[in-house]
Design a protein around this motif. Sequence first.
Motif, PDB file in Angstrom:
ATOM      1  N   LYS A  61       0.711  -1.260   0.031  1.00 12.58           N
ATOM      2  CA  LYS A  61       0.008   0.041  -0.024  1.00 12.58           C
ATOM      3  C   LYS A  61       0.852   1.206   0.041  1.00 12.58           C
ATOM      4  O   LYS A  61       0.322   2.345  -0.389  1.00 12.58           O
ATOM      5  CB  LYS A  61      -1.111   0.178   1.191  1.00 12.58           C
ATOM      6  CG  LYS A  61      -0.503   0.232   2.613  1.00 12.58           C
ATOM      7  CD  LYS A  61      -1.531   0.305   3.410  1.00 12.58           C
ATOM      8  CE  LYS A  61      -1.308   0.853   4.856  1.00 12.58           C
ATOM      9  NZ  LYS A  61      -0.550  -0.201   5.806  1.00 12.58           N
ATOM     10  N   ASP A  80       3.189  -7.776   1.644  1.00 17.79           N
ATOM     11  CA  ASP A  80       2.024  -7.619   2.350  1.00 17.79           C
ATOM     12  C   ASP A  80       1.023  -6.809   1.741  1.00 17.79           C
ATOM     13  O   ASP A  80       0.960  -5.683   1.369  1.00 17.79           O
ATOM     14  CB  ASP A  80       2.451  -6.923   3.464  1.00 17.79           C
ATOM     15  CG  ASP A  80       1.372  -6.617   4.551  1.00 17.79           C
ATOM     16  OD1 ASP A  80       0.548  -7.276   4.871  1.00 17.79           O
ATOM     17  OD2 ASP A  80       1.386  -5.400   4.909  1.00 17.79           O
ATOM     18  N   SER A 103      -3.359  -8.787   4.867  1.00 14.87           N
ATOM     19  CA  SER A 103      -3.877  -8.032   6.072  1.00 14.87           C
ATOM     20  C   SER A 103      -4.991  -7.534   5.743  1.00 14.87           C
ATOM     21  O   SER A 103      -5.279  -7.156   4.741  1.00 14.87           O
ATOM     22  CB  SER A 103      -2.447  -7.099   6.526  1.00 14.87           C
ATOM     23  OG  SER A 103      -1.230  -7.790   7.001  1.00 14.87           O
ATOM     24  N   ARG A 150      -3.552 -11.318  14.198  1.00 17.13           N
ATOM     25  CA  ARG A 150      -3.067 -10.011  14.629  1.00 17.13           C
ATOM     26  C   ARG A 150      -3.377  -9.679  15.728  1.00 17.13           C
ATOM     27  O   ARG A 150      -4.500  -9.666  16.331  1.00 17.13           O
ATOM     28  CB  ARG A 150      -3.639  -8.965  13.750  1.00 17.13           C
ATOM     29  CG  ARG A 150      -2.890  -7.487  13.871  1.00 17.13           C
ATOM     30  CD  ARG A 150      -3.117  -6.473  12.708  1.00 17.13           C
ATOM     31  NE  ARG A 150      -2.812  -5.189  13.115  1.00 17.13           N
ATOM     32  CZ  ARG A 150      -2.780  -4.208  12.258  1.00 17.13           C
ATOM     33  NH1 ARG A 150      -3.405  -4.456  10.942  1.00 17.13           N
ATOM     34  NH2 ARG A 150      -2.522  -3.075  12.474  1.00 17.13           N
ATOM     35  N   HIS A 200       1.093  -5.061  14.104  1.00 12.40           N
ATOM     36  CA  HIS A 200       1.693  -3.754  13.305  1.00 12.40           C
ATOM     37  C   HIS A 200       1.166  -2.665  14.170  1.00 12.40           C
ATOM     38  O   HIS A 200      -0.089  -2.432  14.240  1.00 12.40           O
ATOM     39  CB  HIS A 200       0.888  -3.589  12.035  1.00 12.40           C
ATOM     40  CG  HIS A 200       1.316  -2.315  11.097  1.00 12.40           C
ATOM     41  ND1 HIS A 200       2.318  -1.943  10.988  1.00 12.40           N
ATOM     42  CD2 HIS A 200       0.426  -1.332  10.888  1.00 12.40           C
ATOM     43  CE1 HIS A 200       2.397  -0.905  10.260  1.00 12.40           C
ATOM     44  NE2 HIS A 200       1.055  -0.472  10.380  1.00 12.40           N
ATOM     45  N   GLY A 202       1.421   0.708  14.203  1.00 17.04           N
ATOM     46  CA  GLY A 202       1.371   2.075  13.703  1.00 17.04           C
ATOM     47  C   GLY A 202       2.479   2.486  12.374  1.00 17.04           C
ATOM     48  O   GLY A 202       3.022   1.369  11.943  1.00 17.04           O
ATOM     49  N   SER A 203       2.481   3.597  12.077  1.00 13.13           N
ATOM     50  CA  SER A 203       3.372   4.022  11.135  1.00 13.13           C
ATOM     51  C   SER A 203       4.077   5.349  11.252  1.00 13.13           C
ATOM     52  O   SER A 203       3.588   6.126  12.339  1.00 13.13           O
ATOM     53  CB  SER A 203       2.732   4.305   9.796  1.00 13.13           C
ATOM     54  OG  SER A 203       3.151   4.112   8.557  1.00 13.13           O
ATOM     55  N   GLY A 238       5.122  -6.808  11.502  1.00 12.52           N
ATOM     56  CA  GLY A 238       4.681  -5.530  10.931  1.00 12.52           C
ATOM     57  C   GLY A 238       5.596  -4.613  10.148  1.00 12.52           C
ATOM     58  O   GLY A 238       6.607  -5.068  10.229  1.00 12.52           O
ATOM     59  N   GLY A 239       5.242  -3.181  10.079  1.00 13.75           N
ATOM     60  CA  GLY A 239       6.043  -2.135   9.370  1.00 13.75           C
ATOM     61  C   GLY A 239       6.019  -1.281  10.542  1.00 13.75           C
ATOM     62  O   GLY A 239       5.979  -1.672  11.921  1.00 13.75           O
ATOM     63  N   GLY A 240       6.188   0.035   9.945  1.00 15.39           N
ATOM     64  CA  GLY A 240       5.982   1.118  10.834  1.00 15.39           C
ATOM     65  C   GLY A 240       7.132   1.779  11.205  1.00 15.39           C
ATOM     66  O   GLY A 240       7.037   3.211  11.536  1.00 15.39           O
ATOM     67  N   GLU A 276       7.118  -6.330   7.500  1.00 16.91           N
ATOM     68  CA  GLU A 276       6.407  -5.657   6.514  1.00 16.91           C
ATOM     69  C   GLU A 276       6.634  -4.017   6.117  1.00 16.91           C
ATOM     70  O   GLU A 276       5.719  -3.414   6.481  1.00 16.91           O
ATOM     71  CB  GLU A 276       4.855  -5.797   6.917  1.00 16.91           C
ATOM     72  CG  GLU A 276       4.408  -7.250   7.037  1.00 16.91           C
ATOM     73  CD  GLU A 276       2.918  -7.282   7.778  1.00 16.91           C
ATOM     74  OE1 GLU A 276       2.226  -6.122   8.289  1.00 16.91           O
ATOM     75  OE2 GLU A 276       2.289  -8.365   7.715  1.00 16.91           O
ATOM     76  N   PRO A 277       7.811  -3.853   6.121  1.00 18.60           N
ATOM     77  CA  PRO A 277       8.075  -2.282   5.893  1.00 18.60           C
ATOM     78  C   PRO A 277       7.478  -1.818   4.487  1.00 18.60           C
ATOM     79  O   PRO A 277       7.515  -2.348   3.570  1.00 18.60           O
ATOM     80  CB  PRO A 277       9.607  -2.384   5.882  1.00 18.60           C
ATOM     81  CG  PRO A 277       9.866  -3.780   5.243  1.00 18.60           C
ATOM     82  CD  PRO A 277       8.885  -4.735   5.472  1.00 18.60           C
ATOM     83  N   ARG A 279       6.961   2.274   4.348  1.00 23.94           N
ATOM     84  CA  ARG A 279       7.425   3.754   4.302  1.00 23.94           C
ATOM     85  C   ARG A 279       8.707   3.741   4.107  1.00 23.94           C
ATOM     86  O   ARG A 279       9.606   4.380   3.450  1.00 23.94           O
ATOM     87  CB  ARG A 279       7.094   4.431   5.476  1.00 23.94           C
ATOM     88  CG  ARG A 279       7.304   5.715   5.399  1.00 23.94           C
ATOM     89  CD  ARG A 279       6.881   6.642   6.796  1.00 23.94           C
ATOM     90  NE  ARG A 279       5.504   6.317   7.189  1.00 23.94           N
ATOM     91  CZ  ARG A 279       4.585   7.184   6.746  1.00 23.94           C
ATOM     92  NH1 ARG A 279       4.575   8.181   5.993  1.00 23.94           N
ATOM     93  NH2 ARG A 279       3.307   6.620   7.123  1.00 23.94           N
TER      94      ARG A 279
END
Length: 421
Positions: A61, A80, A103, A150, A200, A202-203, A238-240, A276-277, A279
């Motif tokens: 995304k 992801d 996800s 999750r 996950h 947040g970002s 996750g990423g974030g 899941e990076p 950004r």
Amino acid sequence: MVHHFQYRHGELYAEDVAIADIASEVGTPFYLYSRATFTRHIKVMQEAFADRPTLVAYAVKANSNQAILKLVASLGAGADVVSLGELMRAERAGIPSDKIVFSGVAKTHEEIAYALNMGIKCFNAESEPELLRINEVAKSLGKIAPVSVRINPNVDAKTHAKISTGKAENKFGIPFERANEVYQTIAECDHLKAVGIDMHIGSQITDLEPFDNAFKLMAELVEKLGNAGHKIEHIDVGGGLGIPYDNSNQVPPEPMAYAQIVRKNLNHLDCEIVLEPGRMVAGNAGIFITKVEYVKEGAERQFVIVDAGMNDLLRPTLYESYHTVQPVKEDAKLQERMGDVVGPVCETGDYIAKGRHLPHVEEGDLLAVMSAGAYGAVMSGTYNTRPLCAEVMVDGDQFHIIRPRQTYEDLIGQDSVPDWL
Ligand SMILES: *Cc1c(COP(=O)(O)O)cnc(C)c1O
């Protein structure tokens, strides 16, 4: 060097191409990506875990252009995805299905069936009703669905409220206190197999402590679940991780420092690690180029009016986010007076930068909006009947238009007028 957008001979370059040359061929506005920067960001993560089973599943995304996903596939990374559209994009770009995790809180019957038929690695389930639905669809197709739950660890990621996802009040995940119960439910479903656990929180997270706390909790949970007979094969963290948007502000941790926190908490477990990076991979690998239409001296400040609006780059409007704005011609001196960079859209929220000492620019000059590779083009729209802008990728001294500017015919021709009008 964090990216490949640097001045040379007084002009901003993307790798070895002068941005002004691209603008004269492509027109403005457009997104511009550096293949080398993108590649480096994926590799940093892969190399940090090279000695153990790990999958880097790029969060589609953040930037889902087919050229970007093709690059992701060529680097051996996975994906992801959060929708059928993203799943189809990943599939078409050649990302192997066993490297795709799915996800999102609202997976439809159609999405679940498509993913099952493709044979994805895992569904990251966000609720019990979703698990029951996955079980039902898998049953109808005669399949066993690989699932992960999750977990909502209820930690404060200390980021913008609209991109904070790991607090009990957020819609995401299942409270960690209920994990055991939910894995028991999965064990009782004939068409589900629990393969993992995920989170996950947040970002644009710029502090390692929330990650540290959440990963620690996950490690404890994996051991507890194991003791209860639920063997966890992979942990998806996750990423974030945040990226620098404003060099004068707090600088986010380096990817290596983040990787150390993951390793510190999870390395001892006999599990594959999934990252899941989004950004962190795409953000600084892209910039956004716009042209000055007018410079207007307002009563209180100067307005630099550009040819790009909130429909092209929504982040400032949506998250009050900061993007550094640089002139493409290096010698443009900073103004004494404060100014805003604003767009053509008829909304007060339509701005790119607010209250800044801007470079001295004139009509026709180009501005580069930095760190626009993630959540930029993917969030663009056509409000005010403005065509989707172009996207370009550079690789050394060559560049390619990876999405042409939408035509007015594409934009208007889709509408259909009933014959009774
Ligand atoms: C958005 C998202 C990501 C990526 O987040 P970044 O902050 O871009 O790294 C990863 N996983 C899930 C489930 C997401 O929703």
